[in-house]
Design an enzyme around this catalytic site. Structure first.
Site, PDB file in Angstrom:
ATOM      1  N   ARG A 234     -34.023  20.498  22.553  1.00  0.00           N
ATOM      2  CA  ARG A 234     -32.887  21.170  23.193  1.00  0.00           C
ATOM      3  C   ARG A 234     -31.601  20.513  22.682  1.00  0.00           C
ATOM      4  O   ARG A 234     -31.535  19.282  22.530  1.00  0.00           O
ATOM      5  CB  ARG A 234     -32.939  21.050  24.723  1.00  0.00           C
ATOM      6  CG  ARG A 234     -33.974  21.938  25.403  1.00  0.00           C
ATOM      7  CD  ARG A 234     -33.656  23.444  25.285  1.00  0.00           C
ATOM      8  NE  ARG A 234     -34.657  24.278  25.924  1.00  0.00           N
ATOM      9  CZ  ARG A 234     -35.717  24.806  25.305  1.00  0.00           C
ATOM     10  NH1 ARG A 234     -35.909  24.584  24.017  1.00  0.00           N
ATOM     11  NH2 ARG A 234     -36.560  25.588  25.961  1.00  0.00           N
ATOM     12  N   GLU A 263     -25.478  26.491  21.579  1.00  0.00           N
ATOM     13  CA  GLU A 263     -26.140  27.568  20.832  1.00  0.00           C
ATOM     14  C   GLU A 263     -26.103  28.918  21.539  1.00  0.00           C
ATOM     15  O   GLU A 263     -26.208  29.962  20.892  1.00  0.00           O
ATOM     16  CB  GLU A 263     -27.592  27.188  20.518  1.00  0.00           C
ATOM     17  CG  GLU A 263     -28.517  27.151  21.735  1.00  0.00           C
ATOM     18  CD  GLU A 263     -29.969  26.861  21.360  1.00  0.00           C
ATOM     19  OE1 GLU A 263     -30.202  25.893  20.615  1.00  0.00           O
ATOM     20  OE2 GLU A 263     -30.848  27.597  21.827  1.00  0.00           O
ATOM     21  N   HIS A 295     -33.010  28.106  16.352  1.00  0.00           N
ATOM     22  CA  HIS A 295     -34.035  28.112  17.409  1.00  0.00           C
ATOM     23  C   HIS A 295     -35.237  28.976  17.010  1.00  0.00           C
ATOM     24  O   HIS A 295     -35.627  29.899  17.719  1.00  0.00           O
ATOM     25  CB  HIS A 295     -33.446  28.592  18.740  1.00  0.00           C
ATOM     26  CG  HIS A 295     -34.127  27.937  19.917  1.00  0.00           C
ATOM     27  ND1 HIS A 295     -33.437  27.359  20.951  1.00  0.00           N
ATOM     28  CD2 HIS A 295     -35.440  27.755  20.220  1.00  0.00           C
ATOM     29  CE1 HIS A 295     -34.292  26.867  21.827  1.00  0.00           C
ATOM     30  NE2 HIS A 295     -35.508  27.095  21.403  1.00  0.00           N
TER      31      HIS A 295
HETATM   32  P1  NAI Z   1     -44.446  18.330  27.237  1.00  0.00           P
HETATM   33  O1  NAI Z   1     -44.087  18.495  28.664  1.00  0.00           O
HETATM   34  O2  NAI Z   1     -45.875  18.430  26.826  1.00  0.00           O
HETATM   35  O3  NAI Z   1     -43.879  16.931  26.697  1.00  0.00           O
HETATM   36  C1  NAI Z   1     -42.612  16.436  26.995  1.00  0.00           C
HETATM   37  C2  NAI Z   1     -42.690  14.933  26.978  1.00  0.00           C
HETATM   38  O4  NAI Z   1     -41.362  14.430  27.155  1.00  0.00           O
HETATM   39  C3  NAI Z   1     -43.559  14.346  28.093  1.00  0.00           C
HETATM   40  O5  NAI Z   1     -44.498  13.439  27.557  1.00  0.00           O
HETATM   41  C4  NAI Z   1     -42.557  13.629  28.984  1.00  0.00           C
HETATM   42  O6  NAI Z   1     -43.087  12.475  29.616  1.00  0.00           O
HETATM   43  C5  NAI Z   1     -41.476  13.265  27.969  1.00  0.00           C
HETATM   44  N1  NAI Z   1     -40.228  12.855  28.596  1.00  0.00           N
HETATM   45  C6  NAI Z   1     -39.720  13.208  29.818  1.00  0.00           C
HETATM   46  N2  NAI Z   1     -38.594  12.539  30.059  1.00  0.00           N
HETATM   47  C7  NAI Z   1     -38.365  11.732  28.975  1.00  0.00           C
HETATM   48  C8  NAI Z   1     -37.356  10.800  28.650  1.00  0.00           C
HETATM   49  N3  NAI Z   1     -36.369  10.510  29.513  1.00  0.00           N
HETATM   50  N4  NAI Z   1     -37.436  10.162  27.461  1.00  0.00           N
HETATM   51  C9  NAI Z   1     -38.452  10.419  26.591  1.00  0.00           C
HETATM   52  N5  NAI Z   1     -39.452  11.283  26.867  1.00  0.00           N
HETATM   53  C10 NAI Z   1     -39.408  11.951  28.043  1.00  0.00           C
HETATM   54  O7  NAI Z   1     -43.548  19.415  26.454  1.00  0.00           O
HETATM   55  P2  NAI Z   1     -43.789  20.026  25.012  1.00  0.00           P
HETATM   56  O8  NAI Z   1     -44.596  21.263  25.118  1.00  0.00           O
HETATM   57  O9  NAI Z   1     -44.241  18.951  24.081  1.00  0.00           O
HETATM   58  O10 NAI Z   1     -42.286  20.487  24.642  1.00  0.00           O
HETATM   59  C11 NAI Z   1     -41.264  19.539  24.434  1.00  0.00           C
HETATM   60  C12 NAI Z   1     -39.943  20.254  24.367  1.00  0.00           C
HETATM   61  O11 NAI Z   1     -39.875  21.048  23.178  1.00  0.00           O
HETATM   62  C13 NAI Z   1     -39.671  21.271  25.481  1.00  0.00           C
HETATM   63  O12 NAI Z   1     -39.166  20.643  26.641  1.00  0.00           O
HETATM   64  C14 NAI Z   1     -38.655  22.189  24.867  1.00  0.00           C
HETATM   65  O13 NAI Z   1     -37.361  21.710  25.183  1.00  0.00           O
HETATM   66  C15 NAI Z   1     -38.890  22.049  23.373  1.00  0.00           C
HETATM   67  N6  NAI Z   1     -39.351  23.295  22.752  1.00  0.00           N
HETATM   68  C16 NAI Z   1     -38.617  23.820  21.721  1.00  0.00           C
HETATM   69  C17 NAI Z   1     -39.009  24.981  21.104  1.00  0.00           C
HETATM   70  C18 NAI Z   1     -38.266  25.575  19.926  1.00  0.00           C
HETATM   71  O14 NAI Z   1     -38.556  26.709  19.514  1.00  0.00           O
HETATM   72  N7  NAI Z   1     -37.316  24.875  19.337  1.00  0.00           N
HETATM   73  C19 NAI Z   1     -40.192  25.718  21.580  1.00  0.00           C
HETATM   74  C20 NAI Z   1     -40.934  25.031  22.612  1.00  0.00           C
HETATM   75  C21 NAI Z   1     -40.503  23.877  23.186  1.00  0.00           C
END
Ligand code: NAI
Length: 331
Positions: A234, A263, A295
């Site tokens: 993000r 964005e 994105h």
């Molecule tokens: P997930 O929920 O499996 O993993 C997120 C991780 O971030 C978790 O392990 C969590 O503990 C960690 N986290 C939370 N707070 C944190 C902090 N303060 N510092 C470091 N790590 C922290 O989510 P997933 O599926 O891996 O997705 C991650 C992100 O990717 C989503 O939140 C979304 O923003 C982004 N995304 C982007 C897309 C794109 O097209 N560019 C598409 C899908 C997701």
């Protein structure tokens, strides 16, 4: 159910229509994003389906609720654009796509990293112009370099595995360590340490009040000179102005981003005939060592199929008053 689909695009509609073949919900597609200007279009629709840059703040949710909407279905994983407390207060259910293809996003992060490091974007332009000079195209071997993965959830773990395949040393930063990450034999750095060790930093955490500007002037000062930063999560995770300063001084050696703080005013539209008034964005794209994609990290056939099938399933479950597997609740 009657469903108003906002920010809908031609390429996505075919996947949604396909996923909806059995359920036969009445899907109404609107090109515009959901916000206070467009919320009137949703009047009378029991469900509203939105994407990453639609604005579901308290005011919009109240207007939706007045119009009869009781379900907000997000066609994405992140839900930072929804006021969950307002939704709960109004008794409106919110669902998202918890997981689709972590490979799509992780592989795009790798694509950005390789392109930035090996200057693929510059080589592409040069050879099309019959310029075969290699000046300024030197990269570095990823093999043996240290890659820090910030956020070791689904996407972060897939990215980590790919980087291990390149022969990198991979370190995580996550306040909630993951068993999946540790099972790869990998360990974590502290908040103070991770920037100092990294040749590459890749962001895979959600945008929350804690992670807002997790990459800021202080973190950037601590990075190894010439480190590469990749953000496919993000835009708000990076302080863009501080990042521009770090690029200008050479402290940051390259930046690959699929997301940008502002964005919502730019992405998902063809603005090629318009004047872009966002000077920060324009400065960013003027650097030879910056690549911005709009994105699109999620944009694979496999991901779109799962996103649309999960969304339709959630709408069907809601219509049938069944438990919602992918409900997002206030903490
Ligand atoms: P997930 O929920 O499996 O993993 C997120 C991780 O971030 C978790 O392990 C969590 O503990 C960690 N986290 C939370 N707070 C944190 C902090 N303060 N510092 C470091 N790590 C922290 O989510 P997933 O599926 O891996 O997705 C991650 C992100 O990717 C989503 O939140 C979304 O923003 C982004 N995304 C982007 C897309 C794109 O097209 N560019 C598409 C899908 C997701």
């Amino acid at each position: 159910m009657d469903v108003a689909v906002f920010s809908s695009t031609r390429y996505e509609r075919q996947f949604l229509d396909q996923a909806n073949q059995a359920a036969q919900h009445d899907l109404h597609y609107f090109d515009v994003p959901l916000d206070m200007d467009s919320v009137g279009l949703a009047a009378g629709y029991g469900a509203v389906c939105i994407f990453v840059n639609d604005r579901a703040n308290a005011q919009v949710l109240e207007a939706l609720h007045k119009g009869g909407t009781r379900l907000l279905a997000l066609r994405c994983t992140g839900f930072n654009n929804v006021d969950l407390e307002a939704a709960a207060r109004l008794g409106m259910k919110v669902v998202r796509v918890v997981t689709y293809s972590p490979y799509s996003v992780a592989e795009h992060a790798v694509a950005l990293l390789l392109a930035i490091n090996r200057k693929v974007h510059r080589a592409y332009n040069r050879t099309r112009d019959s310029n075969f000079s290699l000046d300024g195209l030197t990269g570095f071997d990823l093999h043996g370099k240290t890659v820090v993965v910030v956020g070791t959830g689904q996407i972060g773990c897939v990215f980590a595995k790919i980087m291990l395949g390149f022969g990198c040393k991979v370190i995580g930063f996550d306040p909630y360590p993951s068993a999946q990450f540790e099972a790869l034999g990998l360990s974590y750095a502290t908040a103070g340490e991770f920037a100092e060790q990294a040749d590459v930093i890749s962001l895979h955490c959600p945008l929350t009040p804690e992670t807002y500007h997790i990459i800021n002037s202080q973190t950037l000062k601590r990075t190894k000179p010439g480190a590469i930063l990749i953000n496919t999560s993000r835009g708000g995770l990076i302080d863009t102005e501080a990042t521009i300063e770090a690029l200008k001084s050479g402290q940051l050696g390259g930046l690959g981003i699929d997301v940008y703080e502002q964005e919502a005013d730019l992405f998902f539209r063809d603005l090629s005939s318009e004047i872009i008034t966002d000077d920060i964005f324009q400065r960013l794209v003027s650097f030879p060592n910056v690549i911005v994609t709009g994105h699109q990290a999620y944009l694979t056939r496999e991901a779109l199929t799962t996103i649309c099938e999960t969304t339709v399933e959630s709408i069907t479950d809601f219509g049938n008053k069944q438990a919602l597997k992918n409900e997002v609740k206030v903490n």
